[in-house]
Design a protein around this motif. Structure first.
Motif, mmCIF file in Angstrom:
data_model
loop_
_atom_site.group_PDB
_atom_site.id
_atom_site.type_symbol
_atom_site.label_atom_id
_atom_site.label_comp_id
_atom_site.label_asym_id
_atom_site.label_seq_id
_atom_site.Cartn_x
_atom_site.Cartn_y
_atom_site.Cartn_z
ATOM 1 N N PHE A 114 0.793 -1.229 0.000
ATOM 2 C CA PHE A 114 0.000 0.000 0.000
ATOM 3 C C PHE A 114 0.827 1.281 0.000
ATOM 4 C CE2 PHE A 114 -2.530 -3.383 1.867
ATOM 5 C CZ PHE A 114 -3.655 -3.324 1.061
ATOM 6 N N VAL A 115 2.007 1.219 0.565
ATOM 7 C CA VAL A 115 2.872 2.397 0.593
ATOM 8 C C VAL A 115 4.324 1.927 0.610
ATOM 9 C CG1 VAL A 115 2.748 2.530 3.121
ATOM 10 C CG2 VAL A 115 3.412 4.550 1.818
ATOM 11 N N GLN A 116 5.171 2.662 -0.083
ATOM 12 C CA GLN A 116 6.598 2.329 -0.127
ATOM 13 C C GLN A 116 7.268 2.857 1.138
ATOM 14 O OE1 GLN A 116 8.412 0.535 -2.540
ATOM 15 N NE2 GLN A 116 10.001 0.659 -0.957
ATOM 16 N N LEU A 117 7.692 1.947 2.010
ATOM 17 C CA LEU A 117 8.330 2.328 3.264
ATOM 18 C C LEU A 117 9.822 2.069 3.186
ATOM 19 C CD1 LEU A 117 5.739 0.819 5.780
ATOM 20 C CD2 LEU A 117 6.009 3.234 5.152
ATOM 21 N N ASN A 118 10.584 2.980 3.751
ATOM 22 C CA ASN A 118 12.039 2.868 3.760
ATOM 23 C C ASN A 118 12.546 2.749 5.194
ATOM 24 O OD1 ASN A 118 12.247 3.272 0.869
ATOM 25 N ND2 ASN A 118 11.745 5.425 1.277
ATOM 26 N N GLU A 119 13.777 2.332 5.323
ATOM 27 C CA GLU A 119 14.370 2.190 6.648
ATOM 28 C C GLU A 119 14.218 3.482 7.435
ATOM 29 O OE1 GLU A 119 18.647 0.927 8.709
ATOM 30 O OE2 GLU A 119 18.355 0.776 6.518
ATOM 31 N N GLY A 120 13.756 3.361 8.682
ATOM 32 C CA GLY A 120 13.551 4.524 9.536
ATOM 33 C C GLY A 120 12.140 5.056 9.515
ATOM 34 N N ASP A 121 11.303 4.582 8.581
ATOM 35 C CA ASP A 121 9.903 5.009 8.548
ATOM 36 C C ASP A 121 9.120 4.364 9.689
ATOM 37 O OD1 ASP A 121 10.229 6.662 6.384
ATOM 38 O OD2 ASP A 121 9.493 5.221 4.896
ATOM 39 N N TRP A 122 7.940 4.935 9.967
ATOM 40 C CA TRP A 122 7.138 4.506 11.110
ATOM 41 C C TRP A 122 5.839 3.840 10.658
ATOM 42 C CZ3 TRP A 122 8.289 4.970 16.364
ATOM 43 C CH2 TRP A 122 9.482 5.658 16.656
ATOM 44 N N VAL A 123 5.444 2.844 11.443
ATOM 45 C CA VAL A 123 4.163 2.148 11.268
ATOM 46 C C VAL A 123 3.487 2.115 12.629
ATOM 47 C CG1 VAL A 123 3.029 -0.032 10.656
ATOM 48 C CG2 VAL A 123 5.087 0.699 9.417
ATOM 49 N N ALA A 138 10.831 -4.867 11.853
ATOM 50 C CA ALA A 138 12.171 -4.763 12.435
ATOM 51 C C ALA A 138 13.230 -5.255 11.453
ATOM 52 C CB ALA A 138 12.233 -5.554 13.734
ATOM 53 N N ALA A 139 12.904 -6.333 10.717
ATOM 54 C CA ALA A 139 13.860 -6.857 9.734
ATOM 55 C C ALA A 139 14.116 -5.861 8.614
ATOM 56 C CB ALA A 139 13.333 -8.173 9.162
ATOM 57 N N LYS A 140 13.136 -4.987 8.314
ATOM 58 C CA LYS A 140 13.273 -3.977 7.264
ATOM 59 C C LYS A 140 13.833 -2.654 7.785
ATOM 60 C CE LYS A 140 9.948 -3.217 4.406
ATOM 61 N NZ LYS A 140 10.683 -3.285 3.129
ATOM 62 N N GLY A 141 14.055 -2.591 9.095
ATOM 63 C CA GLY A 141 14.541 -1.339 9.668
ATOM 64 C C GLY A 141 13.447 -0.319 9.904
ATOM 65 N N LEU A 142 12.177 -0.782 9.935
ATOM 66 C CA LEU A 142 11.053 0.110 10.217
ATOM 67 C C LEU A 142 10.833 0.196 11.723
ATOM 68 C CD1 LEU A 142 8.538 -1.208 7.528
ATOM 69 C CD2 LEU A 142 10.168 0.680 7.304
ATOM 70 N N LYS A 143 10.256 1.293 12.151
ATOM 71 C CA LYS A 143 9.949 1.493 13.562
ATOM 72 C C LYS A 143 8.438 1.385 13.760
ATOM 73 C CE LYS A 143 13.997 4.443 14.235
ATOM 74 N NZ LYS A 143 14.509 5.741 14.723
ATOM 75 N N THR A 144 8.047 0.807 14.890
ATOM 76 C CA THR A 144 6.623 0.536 15.111
ATOM 77 C C THR A 144 6.133 1.060 16.443
ATOM 78 O OG1 THR A 144 7.183 -1.658 16.007
ATOM 79 C CG2 THR A 144 6.618 -1.532 13.656
ATOM 80 N N ILE A 145 4.907 1.565 16.410
ATOM 81 C CA ILE A 145 4.159 1.911 17.626
ATOM 82 C C ILE A 145 3.034 0.891 17.712
ATOM 83 C CG2 ILE A 145 2.745 3.636 18.796
ATOM 84 C CD1 ILE A 145 4.284 5.781 17.234
ATOM 85 N N ASN A 146 2.978 0.164 18.811
ATOM 86 C CA ASN A 146 2.105 -1.001 18.915
ATOM 87 C C ASN A 146 1.109 -0.835 20.056
ATOM 88 O OD1 ASN A 146 3.645 -2.995 16.982
ATOM 89 N ND2 ASN A 146 5.203 -1.967 18.224
ATOM 90 N N LEU A 147 -0.156 -0.831 19.710
ATOM 91 C CA LEU A 147 -1.223 -0.584 20.663
ATOM 92 C C LEU A 147 -1.842 -1.896 21.125
ATOM 93 C CD1 LEU A 147 -2.908 2.318 18.676
ATOM 94 C CD2 LEU A 147 -1.314 2.531 20.590
ATOM 95 N N ILE A 148 -2.009 -2.042 22.446
ATOM 96 C CA ILE A 148 -2.582 -3.253 23.017
ATOM 97 C C ILE A 148 -3.548 -2.886 24.138
ATOM 98 C CG2 ILE A 148 -0.584 -4.687 22.471
ATOM 99 C CD1 ILE A 148 0.324 -4.376 25.373
ATOM 100 N N ARG A 149 -4.400 -3.827 24.502
ATOM 101 C CA ARG A 149 -5.338 -3.642 25.600
ATOM 102 C C ARG A 149 -4.601 -3.802 26.932
ATOM 103 N NH1 ARG A 149 -7.925 -7.615 28.029
ATOM 104 N NH2 ARG A 149 -7.404 -9.023 26.284
ATOM 105 N N ASN A 150 -4.957 -2.982 27.907
ATOM 106 C CA ASN A 150 -4.360 -3.084 29.241
ATOM 107 C C ASN A 150 -4.780 -4.396 29.896
ATOM 108 O OD1 ASN A 150 -2.845 -2.381 31.423
ATOM 109 N ND2 ASN A 150 -4.009 -0.564 31.966
ATOM 110 N N ARG A 151 -3.906 -4.967 30.729
ATOM 111 C CA ARG A 151 -4.189 -6.249 31.350
ATOM 112 C C ARG A 151 -3.272 -6.426 32.551
ATOM 113 N NH1 ARG A 151 -3.619 -9.427 26.378
ATOM 114 N NH2 ARG A 151 -4.072 -7.404 25.478
#
Length: 400
Positions: A188-197, A215-228
């Protein structure tokens, strides 16, 4: 039933020995079919914990020309499988009337064999098949093939060979979650190393693969989860997979969270958001996306609609997509499917994509159909209530 022939057995007279064998044969005849197959089936849609049952059927005959017989080694139980059985999933299996000459699985009472994903081993090859041989490992490429079974006859174009250098769990789970994650990150979008998802449902099966491939592509991630209760251990687990930041939906609702995200990204646009939750959490997540970003939805775990402000489309030029891996398979050639699997195999061999946290549910050959049915129903009921954090893989032994 296990029969052990000992030195005492051999000392019996011939009539005594034959009487003993006839007794064993009679016992087999009253409890099960000798060395037969078994499948998890249903005759109508409904609650899986009610409509599923185990069905023993005869061994497969030699494969007709241009077909192969396979024996399933492991078959995942995915959330979509439950939806298919309930009748609320778009993909529908074909009824099977070839398991028996009468009763369930016959022309008079066809059944649906459950299961979409699985690893199988080729056991017999029909005339005309040249690229496969016994002991090859294969995965299903035809959707809703009925993988919760000990064995079946298939067409070569409905399976794909995978290397035995993978372990059985990696191979059994390679056709649904890893391709979904990989394609959403690339199509859907061309992402490069250092880009965010940014993604929600990050602790889900797809979310964990997204983290690792990113992580293998050098992308950075913000990951949302339910509290528990175990939030600290889950955060550590996802971080070890490669997550850059792990955040709860409670933190997402805080008005100061937007500023934290800007500090993390250095003001860089987040260009891709992945959604499997919908409802309010996705609305809040989408507000964090930057200019010309893409939101890809592949689920709606909250069972709430996707609701987005019109301003995101007008002023940020947001583009929204829906993604369904089954549709991807239907629209791609066999060569494109093979290339995707090869890419995923490469990530696994390189240690960049781990097998999912799992446990194996074994249906033993010595168990009767009713006992097997109860074990499967219990496992499905536990999964449906969200009371199980691991992927369950079904291992069905031939009955005896």
């Amino acid at each position: 039933m296990n029969v052990a022939f000992t030195s005492r057995t051999l000392s019996l007279s011939r009539p005594q020995l034959f009487r003993g064998i006839r007794k064993v044969q009679s016992s087999f005849a009253t409890c099960s079919v000798l060395s037969a197959n078994r499948a998890v089936v249903y005759t109508s849609n409904g609650d899986p914990s009610q409509v599923l049952s185990a069905l023993t059927f005869s061994n497969l005959p030699p494969p007709p020309p241009n077909t192969v017989n396979v024996r399933f080694l492991l078959s995942p139980i995915n959330p979509a499988d439950i939806n298919v059985i309930e009748g609320v999933y778009p993909a529908k299996p074909n009824p099977n009337a070839s398991l028996s000459s009468s009763g369930k699985g016959s022309q008079d009472e066809p059944v649906f064999v459950a299961g979409n994903e699985g690893l199988a081993e080729v056991t017999n090859v029909g005339d005309g098949v040249t690229h496969l041989q016994p002991n090859d490992w294969v995965i299903m490429t035809r959707q809703q093939a009925g993988t919760w079974s000990t064995g079946m006859n298939v067409k070569p174009q409905d399976i794909l060979k995978v290397p035995r250098s993978l372990n059985d769990v990696e191979a059994a789970t390679i056709t649904v979650n890893p391709p979904t994650a990989y394609n959403m990150l690339h199509d859907f979008v061309q992402l490069n190393e250092g880009d965010w998802v940014i993604q929600n449902g990050a602790n889900g099966a797809v979310g964990q693969v997204v983290i690792q491939i990113a992580a293998a592509k050098g992308l950075k991630t913000i990951n949302l989860i339910r509290n528990r209760n175990d939030i600290a251990s889950l955060t550590e687990y996802l971080s070890n997979l490669g997550a850059t930041h792990v955040v709860t939906y409670d933190e997402l609702s805080d008005k100061s969270f937007r500023q934290r995200v800007k500090e993390w990204t250095g003001g860089k646009n987040i260009r891709l958001g992945l959604n499997c939750v919908s409802g309010k959490p996705t609305t809040l997540m989408t507000r964090l996306l930057g200019q010309n970003a893409h939101l890809v939805s592949y689920g709606a775990m909250s069972k709430e609609p996707l609701s987005l402000p019109t301003s995101l489309f007008i002023f940020k030029n947001l583009t929204c997509h829906g993604f369904w891996q089954s549709r991807w398979y239907d629209s791609k050639s066999s060569g494109e499917r093979e290339k995707l699997v090869e890419t995923l195999v490469g990530l696994m061999r390189a240690g960049k994509l781990k097998e999912p946290s799992h446990e194996i549910l074994t249906i033993q050959g010595s168990e009767g159909d009713e006992e097997a049915s109860q074990k499967i129903r219990h496992a499905i009921a536990t999964l449906a209530k969200g009371q199980h954090g691991k992927k369950i893989l079904l291992k069905m032994e031939e009955t005896f």
